[in-house]
Design an enzyme around this catalytic site. Structure first.
Site, PDB file in Angstrom:
ATOM      1  N   THR A   1     -16.705   2.462 -31.493  1.00 27.24           N
ATOM      2  CA  THR A   1     -15.872   3.614 -31.148  1.00 27.24           C
ATOM      3  C   THR A   1     -16.409   4.918 -31.729  1.00 27.24           C
ATOM      4  OG1 THR A   1     -14.476   3.196 -33.075  1.00 27.24           O
ATOM      5  CG2 THR A   1     -13.771   2.243 -30.971  1.00 27.24           C
ATOM      6  N   LYS A   2     -17.490   4.857 -32.506  1.00 27.37           N
ATOM      7  CA  LYS A   2     -18.018   6.055 -33.162  1.00 27.37           C
ATOM      8  C   LYS A   2     -19.050   6.760 -32.280  1.00 27.37           C
ATOM      9  CE  LYS A   2     -15.540   5.316 -36.869  1.00 27.37           C
ATOM     10  NZ  LYS A   2     -14.792   4.114 -36.473  1.00 27.37           N
ATOM     11  N   ASN A   3     -19.483   7.935 -32.705  1.00 29.96           N
ATOM     12  CA  ASN A   3     -20.460   8.709 -31.932  1.00 29.96           C
ATOM     13  C   ASN A   3     -21.777   7.963 -31.785  1.00 29.96           C
ATOM     14  OD1 ASN A   3     -18.400  10.475 -32.867  1.00 29.96           O
ATOM     15  ND2 ASN A   3     -19.720  12.252 -32.569  1.00 29.96           N
TER      16      ASN A   3
END
Length: 380
Positions: free
Chosen positions: A188-190
């Site tokens: 879910t992170k960049n």
């Protein structure tokens, strides 16, 4: 065909499978190999971290930090209530008492002005969480740490490629300011590797020991560098380092960091500009970026006027196949910790728990997708 917009969709640059294949067929699958070194060197050189160690998760990085600080029963650790449970668990596992600080009125991050009143002779560390990749006021936090002899562990899980400009005018990467810092590469992170994380060690006093904890409490890394003639068990530790497969996947992402960040920031700005007038009319609030902080476009959220308004919006979006989510539930009210926390109220943390909505934000979103989301949001 019906349009379906998920909350998140992991982005692949196209090189992940190639680098994983390379890692597999070079015969080095366990950690601390070619791709581990590439990733760790990248972070150190680009962001000025003291030493970088990849971990299997941000949770592991935080647990390593607690071990490095020798947190023990009776110690107190100050952290925000509005955060993920991993921030708290890392220190609870060492026996610490958690002392929760409220969020800011203008931002979900911790209220830096309410930290000092919570410091006691038992306080060992402050753990600022850079919510949504937006910096806490690190000048204030580091000044308190110096005044009271405390350690600072930056929870930078959401803060890759985000910066803080201090009163001295120097721009520093988040994660390079505190004594230690933890990052996440969850899907879910960049920047992602499925699961994965990293510990940044900025205090030289912790660098050698961190490597030992990382290698199951052994001096194995020193042995492979030829610094000792044999390695053995010299300290506590665990299997914190990830395999080369995870590191290889991460390296493909890091090669495309600038492209990923550019696209996410474009999406974030389109949301902000498209919602600015409507949000004010509805009595809601948009994200706030302090003058000392940059925006890495980790997430886009809106803060509703009431819980009922939030529920209505989430249901309205869901009806049109748009997946939005609320975020953290205040840890001081959790079933596990509310009896220990006591009756001290954290009004703003609870407000964000009850009123905040996160909208879809991922690389593959198109301008048309966001225009559609904006249209549905504004519909009656």
């Amino acid at each position: 065909m019906e349009r379906i917009i998920p909350f998140n969709r992991p982005y692949l640059t196209g090189k992940e499978a190639h680098y994983v294949y390379d890692a597999v067929y070079t015969g080095k699958l366990s950690g601390n190999g070619k791709y581990t070194h590439l990733c760790q060197d990248f972070f150190k050189e680009k962001y000025g971290f003291g030493k970088c160690l990849l971990t299997t998760s941000c949770t592991d990085a935080l647990e390593m930090a607690a071990l490095l600080l020798n947190i023990k029963s009776g110690d107190e650790v100050i952290l925000p209530s509005y955060t993920f449970v991993s921030t708290a668990n890392a220190f609870v596992l060492r026996g610490a008492k958690l002392v929760f600080v409220d969020s800011r009125e203008d931002h979900p991050g911790m209220d830096e002005n309410k930290i000092e009143e919570l410091i006691t002779e038992k306080t060992r560390a402050i753990v600022p969480v850079h919510y949504a990749g937006v910096a806490c006021d690190m000048d204030k936090i580091m000044a308190l740490a110096e005044k009271y002899g405390l350690y600072v562990v930056e929870d930078a899980a959401q803060a890759i490629d985000s910066y803080y400009t201090g009163k001295d005018g120097v721009k520093k990467a988040l994660g390079s300011i505190g004594h230690l810092a933890a990052f996440s590469f969850h899907e879910t992170k960049n920047i992602i590797s499925g699961e994965g994380g990293m510990l940044a060690i900025n205090d030289p006093d912790f660098m050698d020991r961190a490597e030992i904890l990382w290698e199951k409490g052994t001096n194995r890394s020193a042995f492979f560098r030829g610094e000792v003639d044999k390695y053995g068990w010299v300290d506590v530790g665990s299997s914190f380092l990830p395999s080369e497969i995870i590191a290889a996947f991460l390296w493909a992402q890091l090669e495309n960091l600038e492209e990923i960040q550019k696209k996410r920031i474009e999406h974030w700005n389109q949301y902000f500009e498209g919602l600015n007038d409507w949000i004010r009319e509805q009595g809601m609030n948009l994200p706030y970026i302090p003058s000392y902080a940059t925006n890495n476009a980790h997430m886009f959220y809106i803060v509703c006027e009431s819980g009922a308004q939030r529920d209505f919006i989430i249901k309205k979006l869901k009806k049109r196949k748009i997946h939005s989510v609320f975020h953290y539930l205040s840890l001081h009210k959790s079933p596990f910790y509310k009896g220990i926390h006591g009756s001290r109220e954290l009004i703003h943390s609870d407000t964000y728990s009850d009123h905040l909505i996160r909208l879809p934000l991922f690389f593959q979103l198109t301008k048309d997708d966001i225009e559609y989301i904006l249209k549905v949001l504004k519909s009656k």
